[in-house]
Enzyme design. Structure first.
Site, short mmCIF file in Angstrom:
data_model
loop_
_atom_site.label_atom_id
_atom_site.label_comp_id
_atom_site.label_asym_id
_atom_site.label_seq_id
_atom_site.Cartn_x
_atom_site.Cartn_y
_atom_site.Cartn_z
N ASP A 1 37.43 35.84 35.28
CA ASP A 1 38.87 35.56 35.28
C ASP A 1 39.22 34.53 34.20
OD1 ASP A 1 41.38 35.95 36.89
OD2 ASP A 1 41.21 33.77 37.09
N GLU B 1 19.17 36.44 33.02
CA GLU B 1 18.02 36.11 33.89
C GLU B 1 17.73 37.25 34.85
OE1 GLU B 1 18.90 32.51 36.10
OE2 GLU B 1 19.41 31.43 34.25
C1 GLC Z 1 44.00 36.19 36.15
C2 GLC Z 1 44.12 37.17 37.28
C3 GLC Z 1 45.43 36.95 37.96
C4 GLC Z 1 45.45 35.54 38.53
C5 GLC Z 1 45.17 34.52 37.44
C6 GLC Z 1 44.82 33.19 38.01
O1 GLC Z 1 44.93 36.42 35.15
O2 GLC Z 1 43.94 38.47 36.83
O3 GLC Z 1 45.66 37.89 38.97
O4 GLC Z 1 46.69 35.27 39.10
O5 GLC Z 1 44.08 34.88 36.63
O6 GLC Z 1 43.54 33.22 38.58
#
Ligand code: GLC
Length: 537
Positions: free
Chosen positions: A201, A255
């Protein structure tokens, strides 16, 4: 298909777990529900599942605010249910990728609870704590991606903490080696359980400027856009130090990799092309050391025109470093659905584009049945982004509604009212109704996926753009060894002669219009919005 680079040849399928299948009658999807739908996914023909966050969370941002990285939220199930799902995924020869959210935790995570408890707490430096500006305001001008300041004042200790998203999502301090080590251990926890990798993310957000300088004003800001776009994220994203972190993360997944079972990193990176490419990493002994799949969002933001897509494919190819694997995406849980963006007529063309381009495609659940965005009534809005910046069309609920499986009550998704409303057309647009209808988009997806799996030219071959195609027609060849396929996509709402590209006896391997109408016309003419895959003689 060769096993060593499964992630290069395979197809990813993104599951928004709240909306796949509810198995315990609470209106929210869960892991056992996903397990019940593995037959469907196997039939569809995808290779790997990416499941959005399933970890314990107060759900301020629906799981992207994690309170414990090494457990399962009870709404989704238990660790035992996760292991059962993973075992069954593997038994079917599928792969499983989880969402890693390293930029921020929940404000309920014990790390943050401790960090905010006192200025001299050993975990204080795990987050971004700063003194107020001389006027008592936030330490600098940084903005949250969800609007408002990226800083929240904490009365108890008299400092501000930083958050790129909600105040319930405090940013970790990735300059602190202990934070890195802790997150790498989280990765090992899941890799040891047997998962095949992570979608990371907002990877490009992890490191912020060490001097906390103000971000510059964005001269191109358009009124009515997201508030965060008022500034250019110069000092908050894509900092040079990111490159070192990418290499470290890759070492962690490596790993657990061997030739047959490489573990992958998919990076969520909203960056211009040249910066996106940097995340493949440096090459050492011919192997790139960064994320294998820097998520390529370009088709999502593209104008839906043949010339524009041709330009994107060409510039992307030209920018790819040697040895880098391309990847393509048409939708995800943060973006308006493809059927809505390009319109229902073009949804089939879009499917053919995604599944005949070179490189790893990712499908978003529901796109295979042509689900459009669902209109959400004001009282039913759940997404914090929409609630904070209402009416700007930024909300993400419309693309997160439950998967309609059948015409049964609540679309077979649940036996109770689902957490978000079903799409308006669910009684006809559902898996059961479409699965046996040869004219449905679902059957087209299945056929395209099957063709892609069967043809080395499609899942592994080279791509060559054909420039002298008629206007509004995107044409490319896909070649593996001596087998050369031709893909022709007509973006126009008009018949388009393609006799310059075809000899009359070319074999049509798949036509979107043939699938839709059952009529196969043998002339060198594409119908409106038709796509074809051909084998020239
Ligand atoms: C990313 C995710 C989104 C989330 C954001 C904060 O963009 O895809 O859904 O709200 O990160 O974690």
């Amino acid at each position: 298909m060769s096993a060593d680079a499964w992630w290069k040849h395979g197809i990813f399928y993104e599951i928004y777990p709240r909306s796949m299948q509810d198995s315990n009658a609470d209106g929210t999807g869960d892991l056992s529900g996903i397990r019940q739908r593995l037959d469907y996914l196997e039939d569809l023909g995808v290779d790997a599942l990416w499941i959005c966050p399933i970890f314990p969370s107060p759900m301020a941002d629906f799981g992207y605010d994690i309170a414990d990285y090494c457990d399962i939220d009870p709404r989704f199930g238990t660790l035992a249910e996760f292991d059962a799902l993973l075992a069954e995924v593997k038994a079917r020869g599928l792969r499983l990728v989880l969402d890693l959210v390293p930029n921020h935790t929940s404000d309920q995570h014990p790390w943050f609870v401790q960090s905010r408890s006192a200025r001299d707490d050993p975990r204080r430096d795990w987050y971004l704590w700063r003194d107020p500006a001389p006027d008592g305001g936030p330490p600098n001008n940084w903005l949250s991606n969800f609007g408002g300041a990226a800083w929240t004042f904490d009365d108890a200790t008299g400092q501000y903490y930083g958050h790129s998203f909600l105040k319930e999502q405090p940013d970790l301090n990735w300059r602190n080696p202990a934070v890195r080590a802790a997150m790498y251990d989280v990765m090992r926890f899941w890799l040891r359980r047997g998962i095949d990798g992570f979608r990371v993310d907002v990877l490009y957000h992890l490191i912020k400027d060490d001097r906390f300088r103000d971000n510059p004003i964005n001269p191109a800001y358009v009124a009515g856009g997201p508030e965060s776009h008022r500034l250019l994220p110069l000092f908050t994203t894509d900092r040079p130090e990111m490159q070192e972190i990418v290499v470290e993360m890759r070492r962690v997944v490596d790993e657990f990799s061997d030739a047959v079972s490489a573990r992958v990193l998919i990076g969520e990176l909203h960056l211009p092309l040249d910066r996106l490419m940097a995340y493949y990493g440096r090459s050492e002994n011919g192997v790139l050391q960064g994320v294998q799949l820097p998520f390529n969002f370009q088709l999502i933001h593209a104008r839906w025109e043949a010339d524009e897509i041709r330009r994107i494919v060409r510039s992307y190819d030209a920018a790819l470093p040697p040895g880098a694997a391309p990847n393509w995406v048409l939708g995800n849980h943060d973006e308006s659905r493809v059927a809505t963006r390009v319109g229902p007529q073009n949804a089939r063309l879009a499917a053919m584009l995604l599944l005949t381009l070179h490189g790893t495609p990712t499908l978003y659940y529901g796109d295979e049945i042509g689900m459009p965005d669902t209109r959400i009534a004001p009282g039913e809005i759940r997404d914090p982004f929409e609630l904070r910046e209402p009416g700007k069309g930024l909300g993400r609920d419309p693309q997160r509604t439950p998967m309609p499986w059948s015409a049964a009550p609540y679309a077979g998704f649940s036996t109770v009212r689902p957490w978000l409303p079903l799409g308006e057309d669910w009684t006809t647009r559902n898996v059961e109704a479409m699965a046996h209808d040869p004219a449905s988009i679902l059957v087209l997806y299945r056929r395209l996926i099957a063709l892609r799996r069967q043809e080395a030219a499609l899942h592994g071959g080279s791509l060559e753009l054909i420039d002298d195609s008629p206007p509004d027609v995107l044409a490319y060849a896909r070649t593996s060894g001596r087998r050369r396929l031709l893909v022709l996509l007509n973006f126009a709402d008009a018949d388009m002669p393609v006799d310059t590209l075809l000899d009359a006896d070319a074999e049509i391997l798949l036509s979107t219009e043939h699938e839709r109408t059952g009529v196969l016309r043998r002339d060198a003419m594409l119908r409106p919005f038709e796509g074809v895959v051909l084998l020239p003689k």
